[in-house]
Write an enzyme that holds these catalytic residues in place. Structure first.
Site, PDB file in Angstrom:
ATOM      1  N   GLU A   1      -7.458 -29.679   7.094  1.00 41.85           N
ATOM      2  CA  GLU A   1      -7.316 -29.036   5.791  1.00 41.85           C
ATOM      3  C   GLU A   1      -8.175 -27.560   5.658  1.00 41.85           C
ATOM      4  O   GLU A   1      -7.800 -26.473   5.294  1.00 41.85           O
ATOM      5  CB  GLU A   1      -7.604 -29.917   4.535  1.00 41.85           C
TER       6      GLU A   1
ATOM      7  N   ASP B   1      -9.421 -33.889   2.979  1.00 42.16           N
ATOM      8  CA  ASP B   1     -10.403 -34.462   2.013  1.00 42.16           C
ATOM      9  C   ASP B   1      -9.494 -35.638   1.189  1.00 42.16           C
ATOM     10  O   ASP B   1      -8.173 -35.526   0.995  1.00 42.16           O
ATOM     11  CB  ASP B   1     -10.788 -33.648   0.898  1.00 42.16           C
TER      12      ASP B   1
ATOM     13  N   TYR C   1       0.737  -1.166  -0.063  1.00 40.68           N
ATOM     14  CA  TYR C   1      -0.018  -0.067  -0.037  1.00 40.68           C
ATOM     15  C   TYR C   1       0.562   1.499  -0.014  1.00 40.68           C
ATOM     16  O   TYR C   1       0.350   2.361  -0.292  1.00 40.68           O
ATOM     17  CB  TYR C   1      -0.800  -0.062   1.195  1.00 40.68           C
TER      18      TYR C   1
END
Lengths: 390, 441
Positions: free
Chosen positions: A218, A271, A132
């Protein structure tokens, strides 16, 4: 109660003993990195600038040689460390006289000057602050993120030693208390809310925990589910942590820090799909892009708790909860099986080959198709009790 | 007189073209000899044109004064036996002004541009004063055309290299670009006079000096010159009504130009044709050294008529084309203007890319210098600071800033990437008298 708890963690305790007997101590190496003095950091930056001045004094265009962080050819696998950058790796030349690279050259020198001032004044800034301060030069946050890591790799100095912090996205909860560098006391024991992973992991001290294990989760959705089901109380004492998908450096540093201090088994709950397996590998073996800092980011002892492809068959997860592998999934699975670290993980290879044969994947949420609270009431407790990890 | 010279050149070129079909040499030497003679009736100008074409086409039609035998022998020593000698006389030498001489020179120079294989010698002996000039081509380029004989252009660039550039690394030639070919419709008034068949114009552009080996150098197009050639490759000079009004028809905004206007400034350019001065938009950085370039746009008229094969008829057709050129161009105004717009846009697109790259490099250089200087200035490491100052041979950080800036700008602006097709160092190695020829496709 005591015997029930002992029974619950008997396999975990056995694993811990095994790990403590096998693990190589890498503390000396890491300590050397963390002890790079301020003077040394400034000297390394000055030598880059001197290179620029010397080139110009010889009427030559300055060039920066950045190690290629995205090339598999530049990494080697070490069972004790994971993926680490090879010495003598290939480099990319960033020229100051080429329109396609001059801007990147300028961005690198600009960030070097920012870091120089931060280190000199012992101040800290986040990558966001840097972006920024000059959005026109950098164009995007991602540009700053990449260049900071490039500089870290170029100077062989960890990013945190460059006084550049990153806002963490990870969350942590469980049996854990510690002090931040500024003295703030952090207690992760709240059952309903998680604590954001600190942005200054190196500064953490006075870690107190009686956790028997740490579980890397996860996804944020699964993590929240565990919080809602009061998992850390049910399986107390334990710690759960999530990087909300592909983990940022702070989340990885935190996992490594907890391993270094607590030396308890670390399990991954991902998963049953190629993406989840890849995320788990990042925690365990590291990534190509950060291979130059592997020693402080990897935990080679991470075990795969679930969701295993073999669990889908064993538990007879309903077919409607299973998803066919896409072409992209198959490609990623093939790529994972070619990775150098898989050869030392025959059990993982078997699970992945099973996924290849069945051509299906499943999210952890698919277990809810068996029963709404199957994950926290049955699946995880049984997995932990009976050593259902690979 | 110049019209007569033009006709003679047309004859030579068409004869050469016909002979080329019978596989005979066409290139060689051409001598135009002009001299004054005082007679009782006044001063007269004599002109003799000699060529080394191997077949004598026309006997010398008298009575015309014979040229000096010394001149003849000097020519035959260079080019072998005389093939063609044409002589004519102008009765009134009052027309022999310096402007007239300049016009002849410009015409022959323009001729030489598009017929680089012919060495043109021009000698004046006027009022007992001798002067001579040889339009010798140092670098020629072979431009291959589909279904047409290739063009042999003089691409020599006499512009000197900038001071900061090694002379051996400066391309002394140009790289002509074959543009589009535009069919032209013949206006009715020309058809009535017997101009039939198919007429078209082939565009070729040549930007000089060449800075292709300096991809970061800023360039500025300052002049554009348009040259028109007849089907026999002889320059057609005037009428220029069409070209005078051309700037008004071009879309200067699309080209990134502020203004295009006719100029009489011909010193930089070869004589003849129409010259335009270019005013660029947004050229507001006086510190930025840019290479001034000029663009030559060749318009090669091409004509074919299966019913014309005799030399005399072909010459008559060329005269018709020249006579009706203004009508032809006006009859095809929009198409010709669009085609020229395209050629200019293609040239200026490259220049605009350079400008964008320059801007990028300039912005980056400012950041590099200010950031480097910030580190040097704030460093407490005296050894590092002194080493930086000593390397750049300065005394303090203020001088260091100026020195680094100047040096970085110089090395980036004049970054040199050699190109095999440029005419640079090999020119120094070329023996005197030898020419260089490249083929551009």
């Amino acid at each position: 109660m005591g015997s029930r708890t002992a029974e619950l963690f008997s396999e975990i305790d056995k694993l811990r003993t095994e790990l403590l007997n096998n693990v190589e101590v890498m503390t000396d190496c890491r300590r050397a990195e963390e002890d790079i003095s301020q003077r040394e950091i400034l000297t390394r930056i000055e030598s880059v600038i001197l290179g620029i001045v010397t080139s110009l004094s010889n009427d030559e265009a300055p060039v920066l040689a950045l190690p290629k962080r995205s090339s598999w050819a530049n990494v080697s696998f070490n069972t004790a460390v994971g993926l680490q950058m090879s010495s003598g790796c290939s480099v990319t030349s960033i020229r100051s006289d080429c329109p396609s690279s001059a801007t990147k050259f300028a961005q690198i020198v600009k960030i070097l000057s920012v870091i120089y001032r931060l280190v000199q004044s012992n101040a800290y800034a986040t990558k966001r602050d840097i972006y920024y301060n000059n959005t026109q030069l950098f164009g995007s946050q991602r540009t700053v993120d990449i260049i900071v890591d490039d500089i870290s790799c170029l100077l062989k100095i960890p990013r945190r030693s460059l006084h550049v912090l990153a806002t963490s996205k990870g969350l942590i909860s469980g049996d854990l208390c510690y002090l931040e560098e500024d003295g703030t006391r952090i207690n992760c024991r709240s059952s309903s809310a998680a604590v954001a992973v600190s942005s200054n992991i190196v500064g953490i001290r006075n870690i107190v925990s009686s956790a028997k294990f740490i579980m890397i989760v996860e996804k944020d959705a699964t993590f929240q589910r565990l919080l809602d089901d009061d998992f850390c109380t049910k399986l107390s004492p334990c710690i759960i942590i999530t990087g909300k998908g592909v983990p940022d450096v702070n989340s990885r540093l935190m996992v490594r820090k907890l391993w270094d201090v607590l030396r308890v088994p670390i399990f991954a709950l991902v998963d049953a799909d190629p993406h989840g397996i890849e995320i788990m590998c990042i925690y365990k073996y590291g990534s190509v892009a950060m291979s130059f800092e592997a020693h402080s980011l990897t935990v080679p002892s991470v075990m795969w708790l679930g969701l295993l492809p073999s669990d889908l068959q064993r538990l007879r997860v309903p077919e409607e909860a299973l998803i066919p592998l896409s072409k992209r999934d198959e490609g990623k699975l093939n790529s994972l099986l070619q990775r150098p670290y898989l050869t030392s993980q025959p059990d993982w290879q078997k699970e992945m080959e099973l996924m290849q044969q069945s051509k299906v994947k499943a999210e952890i949420q698919s277990l809810a198709a068996i029963a709404p609270d199957f994950l926290t009431s049955i699946y995880l407790p049984n997995k932990l009790r009976y050593g259902g990890w690979v | 007189m110049s019209r007569e010279i033009q006709q003679v050149l047309r004859l030579i070129m068409l004869t050469g073209k016909q002979k080329q079909r019978r596989v005979l040499k066409t290139a060689g030497g051409l001598l135009v000899l002009l001299w004054t003679e005082t007679e009782l009736s006044g001063q007269k100008i004599n002109c003799t044109v000699l060529s080394d074409l191997k077949e004598r086409m026309f006997p010398c039609v008298g009575p015309c004064p014979e040229p000096d035998p010394k001149e003849l022998s000097a020519f035959t020593d260079l080019y072998g036996s005389l093939g063609l000698l044409l002589a004519f006389q102008m009765k009134d030498a009052r027309h022999c002004t310096s402007e007239w001489r300049a016009h002849i020179e410009a015409f022959l120079r323009t001729f030489s541009l598009a017929n680089a294989e012919i060495n043109v010698h021009l000698k004046f002996r006027l009022s007992q004063l001798d002067s001579q000039q040889e339009f010798k081509v140092k670098i020629k380029s072979n431009v291959v055309q589909a279904n047409q004989p290739s063009l042999k252009l003089d691409v020599t660039c006499s512009r000197k290299s900038p001071l900061c550039v090694n002379k051996g690394r400066w391309c002394q030639g140009g790289h002509p670009v074959l543009g589009g070919r535009l069919p032209l419709s013949i206006p009715p008034q020309a058809m009535d006079q017997g101009l039939l068949g198919e007429l078209s114009v082939q565009f070729v552009t040549l930007l000089s000096p060449c800075v292709l080996q300096y991809p970061n150098a800023a360039t500025e197009l300052t002049h554009i010159q348009v040259l028109v050639y007849s089907p026999s490759n002889v320059p057609i000079s005037g009428p220029s009504g069409f070209f005078q009004t051309l700037p008004a028809d071009l879309d200067c905004q699309q080209l990134g130009l502020d203004r295009l206007h006719c100029s009489s400034f011909k010193d930089l350019m070869h004589g003849g044709g129409t010259v335009y001065a270019v005013d660029q938009e947004n050229w507001d950085d006086p510190e930025q050294e840019s290479v001034q370039q000029s663009l030559l746009v060749f318009l090669f008229l091409q004509h074919s008529d299966p019913f014309i094969s005799h030399l005399i008829d072909i010459m008559a057709t060329e005269v018709l084309i020249e006579h009706h050129l203004e009508d032809i161009l006006n009859n095809n105004r929009q198409a010709v203007t669009t085609a020229l717009q395209t050629e200019l846009r293609n040239t200026l697109t490259a220049q605009n890319h350079r400008k964008k790259h320059q801007d990028k490099l300039h912005s980056a250089a400012e950041v590099i210098i200010s950031s480097s200087l910030s580190i040097v200035s704030s460093s407490s490491n005296m050894e590092f600071r002194n080493t930086c100052l000593n390397r750049m041979k300065v005394h303090d950080t203020r001088e260091l800033s100026a020195s680094l800036r100047e040096s970085l700008w110089r090395v980036t602006s004049w970054k040199f990437i050699p190109r095999g097709s440029c005419y640079s160092t090999q020119m120094d190695e070329l023996p005197e008298g030898d020419e260089l020829c490249r083929t551009e496709i």
